[in-house]
Design a protein around this motif. Structure first.
Motif, short mmCIF file in Angstrom:
data_model
loop_
_atom_site.label_atom_id
_atom_site.label_comp_id
_atom_site.label_asym_id
_atom_site.label_seq_id
_atom_site.Cartn_x
_atom_site.Cartn_y
_atom_site.Cartn_z
N SER A 14 -2.71 27.36 -6.57
CA SER A 14 -3.35 26.11 -7.35
C SER A 14 -3.29 26.69 -8.91
O SER A 14 -3.00 25.78 -9.64
CB SER A 14 -4.43 25.46 -6.96
N ASN A 15 -3.88 27.70 -9.08
CA ASN A 15 -3.79 28.26 -10.50
C ASN A 15 -2.46 28.46 -10.92
O ASN A 15 -2.24 28.06 -12.05
CB ASN A 15 -4.49 29.83 -10.60
N GLY A 16 -1.43 29.16 -10.04
CA GLY A 16 -0.17 29.19 -10.75
C GLY A 16 0.55 27.80 -11.25
O GLY A 16 1.07 27.59 -12.12
N LEU A 17 0.36 26.84 -10.27
CA LEU A 17 0.97 25.68 -10.39
C LEU A 17 0.34 24.76 -11.78
O LEU A 17 0.88 24.15 -12.61
CB LEU A 17 0.87 24.82 -9.22
N ALA A 18 -1.08 25.06 -11.71
CA ALA A 18 -1.63 24.42 -12.77
C ALA A 18 -1.36 24.82 -14.28
O ALA A 18 -0.96 24.25 -15.26
CB ALA A 18 -3.12 24.62 -12.81
N ARG A 19 -1.05 26.34 -14.14
CA ARG A 19 -0.52 26.94 -15.38
C ARG A 19 0.78 26.59 -15.62
O ARG A 19 1.27 26.29 -16.86
CB ARG A 19 -0.26 28.40 -15.02
N LEU A 20 1.71 26.09 -14.74
CA LEU A 20 2.88 25.46 -15.14
C LEU A 20 2.84 23.92 -15.56
O LEU A 20 3.83 23.51 -15.80
CB LEU A 20 3.95 25.71 -13.90
N GLY A 21 1.71 23.29 -15.36
CA GLY A 21 1.52 21.95 -15.77
C GLY A 21 1.58 20.95 -14.92
O GLY A 21 1.28 19.89 -14.85
N PHE A 22 1.59 21.39 -13.57
CA PHE A 22 1.36 20.44 -12.42
C PHE A 22 -0.23 19.98 -12.58
O PHE A 22 -1.02 20.82 -12.75
CB PHE A 22 1.64 21.35 -11.05
N ASP A 23 -0.23 18.69 -11.89
CA ASP A 23 -1.37 18.10 -11.63
C ASP A 23 -1.92 18.38 -10.45
O ASP A 23 -1.75 17.77 -9.42
CB ASP A 23 -1.42 16.81 -11.85
N VAL A 24 -2.79 19.50 -10.15
CA VAL A 24 -3.17 19.88 -8.85
C VAL A 24 -4.33 19.30 -8.51
O VAL A 24 -5.43 19.48 -9.01
CB VAL A 24 -3.26 21.55 -8.77
N LEU A 25 -4.20 18.53 -7.26
CA LEU A 25 -5.62 17.91 -6.81
C LEU A 25 -6.47 19.07 -5.89
O LEU A 25 -6.09 20.08 -5.62
CB LEU A 25 -5.07 16.79 -5.73
N GLU A 26 -7.60 18.46 -5.94
CA GLU A 26 -8.63 19.28 -5.05
C GLU A 26 -8.04 19.35 -3.77
O GLU A 26 -7.62 18.48 -2.98
CB GLU A 26 -10.10 18.53 -5.08
N ALA A 27 -8.20 20.64 -3.22
CA ALA A 27 -7.89 20.95 -1.67
C ALA A 27 -8.98 21.59 -0.91
O ALA A 27 -9.32 22.67 -0.91
CB ALA A 27 -6.61 21.95 -1.55
N ALA A 28 -9.70 20.58 -0.21
CA ALA A 28 -10.95 21.03 0.41
C ALA A 28 -10.83 21.76 1.82
O ALA A 28 -11.61 22.23 2.22
CB ALA A 28 -11.87 19.77 0.64
N GLY A 29 -9.33 21.69 2.32
CA GLY A 29 -9.13 22.12 3.71
C GLY A 29 -7.71 22.31 3.99
O GLY A 29 -7.03 21.55 3.36
N SER A 30 -7.36 22.67 5.21
CA SER A 30 -5.84 22.78 5.70
C SER A 30 -5.31 23.87 5.09
O SER A 30 -5.92 24.65 4.37
CB SER A 30 -5.32 21.53 5.67
N TYR A 31 -3.77 23.97 5.38
CA TYR A 31 -3.09 24.75 4.73
C TYR A 31 -2.25 24.24 3.35
O TYR A 31 -1.48 24.78 3.04
CB TYR A 31 -1.82 24.89 5.51
#
Ligand code: PMP
Ligand code: GLN
Length: 400
Positions: free
Chosen positions: A307-324
């Motif tokens: 998620s940090n990598g995607l956020a750095r690229l400008g993706f809007d990463v949603l909260e991921a509370a569980g799962s894969y």
């Protein structure tokens, strides 16, 4: 050469004939075709615990390879009962309340076949795991969908109340929810439970990600809520709990009155599950707390990495509370529908994801895709690198 004979037969069953190959298989095939990094289908790319695999290998040579008991080997049924007590304080009789199946998928199929009559209404939440609707429709159920939307996947209390009617036979709840990575709160579960009880219905709970919840959360099972012990069918899977998705060992916990017909459906579906795998999974479920903590720590670190990598690229990463999984939006850079975006990412960038819209029955115009992060760190890093170099070659306007 023999002339081809045109054979005119009656049509095959319309529910399955009319369905496409699942999105997971489709995207995995595309990933193979284009040599893409597959962050689509949900499976870890390393194997589960070595001691558990060793036990399975040893049991294959030293124990019987003939049909085990239909309900599952006693060792595994006892372990499932113990796990219910250990993790959720639910007291379970392993003889009458536990059934072993060939994966959670078979457990869902047996449960739906056994509990649902044609015309029964079943409440379920979109986004949906792929097998729910086909199985329900084959059973003649009338699905009543409650839709959750990104970014926060809130359950609208009015929509939920409206979905339940006196004809509701069951609610099907996946918690933690694939693909939304939402972990239902005890409050949300209690509200759902109150509708189940008010309508004298049942809860079918797909809890395959029960042990994969992050940031200090703990999983609550619907079965442990007041009034729900006798109404809940709880489904788990060694695939996720032990990182052994190819083994397809699942387990159902339910009160004897519900489990009996489910076992009948199992008896005429697969009848049993490989005995060596069952014995090894039994040992896996008894693993010490440290194993379960490590599973969460490891996946939480992978979630953060991706998620940090995607956020750095400008993706809007949603909260991921569980799962894969995590869901990320690309709407600030592209207006493409998610199916086209996901295909293009595979073909042009070499990174495979699953379009969020594939999990909806009702039409959605999604600009989100699902990423699976249960992969080696170097694989996650390579995916980010590919996305970064692709982004650097985009015209500035189209950058994420
Ligand atoms: N339910 C959900 C929500 C899933 O994501 C999956 C896939 N792991 C399954 C059920 C199927 O589990 P299994 O592989 O044990 O059949
Ligand atoms: N549960 C896996 C996922 O959500 C897929 C399993 C399958 O392909 N049937 O990606």
């Amino acid at each position: 050469m023999m002339a081809l004979e045109y054979v005119c037969m009656k049509p095959t069953n319309s529910i399955y004939s009319g369905l496409p190959t699942t999105i997971f298989e489709t995207m995995s095939q595309l990933a193979r075709e284009y040599d893409a990094i597959n962050l689509g289908q949900g499976f870890p790319d390393t194997d589960g615990p070595e001691d558990i695999r060793r036990l399975a290998a040893d049991a294959l040579m030293s124990r019987s390879n003939q049909y085990p008991p239909m309900a599952g080997v006693p060792e595994l049924r006892q372990a499932v009962a113990r796990a219910n007590g250990r993790f959720y304080g639910v007291d379970v009789d392993w003889r009458t309340e536990v059934l072993v199946t060939s994966g959670a998928t078979e457990a869902l199929s047996d449960t739906i076949a056994a509990l649902i009559e044609p015309g029964d209404e079943v409440v379920l939440f979109e986004p949906l795991y792929d097998c729910y609707l086909p199985l329900l429709r084959r059973a003649g159920a009338v699905p009543r969908l409650v839709r959750l939307d990104p970014p926060d996947w809130q359950i609208d209390p009015e929509a939920l109340a409206a979905a339940f009617t006196p004809r509701t036979k069951a609610v099907l709840v996946n918690d933690p929810l694939n693909p939304a990575a939402k972990a239902l709160t005890t409050r949300e579960l209690s509200v759902i439970a109150s509708h189940v009880i008010a309508n004298d219905a049942m809860a079918i709970c797909d809890e395959v990600y029960e042990h994969i919840v992050f940031d200090g959360r703990t999983h609550t099972t619907m079965m442990s809520l007041p009034g729900m012990r006798e109404r809940t069918v709880r489904i788990g899977s060694a695939g996720k709990t032990l990182s052994l998705t190819g083994w397809k060992v699942g387990y159902v916990t339910a009160t004897a009155r519900l489990l009996e017909p489910i076992a009948k459906a199992h008896q005429y579906t697969t009848f049993t599950t490989p005995p060596n795998l069952q014995l090894a999974v039994a040992a896996g479920l008894d693993k010490p707390d440290a194993y379960f903590h490590e599973l969460v720590r490891d996946l939480e670190q992978k979630r953060n990495r991706l998620s940090n990598g995607l956020a750095r690229l400008g993706f809007d990463v949603l909260e991921a509370a569980g799962s894969y999984f995590l869901v990320a939006g690309y709407g600030s850079s592209s207006d493409e529908p998610d199916t086209i975006f996901a295909r293009r990412m595979t073909v042009d960038v070499g990174v495979t994801t699953i379009p969020l819209s594939a999990f909806y029955e009702t039409p959605v115009s999604s600009r989100y895709v699902r990423f699976c992060f249960s992969k080696r760190d170097d694989v996650l890093d390579a995916a980010i690198e590919r996305l970064a170099s692709w982004r650097d070659h985009q015209p500035a306007r189209a950058r994420l």
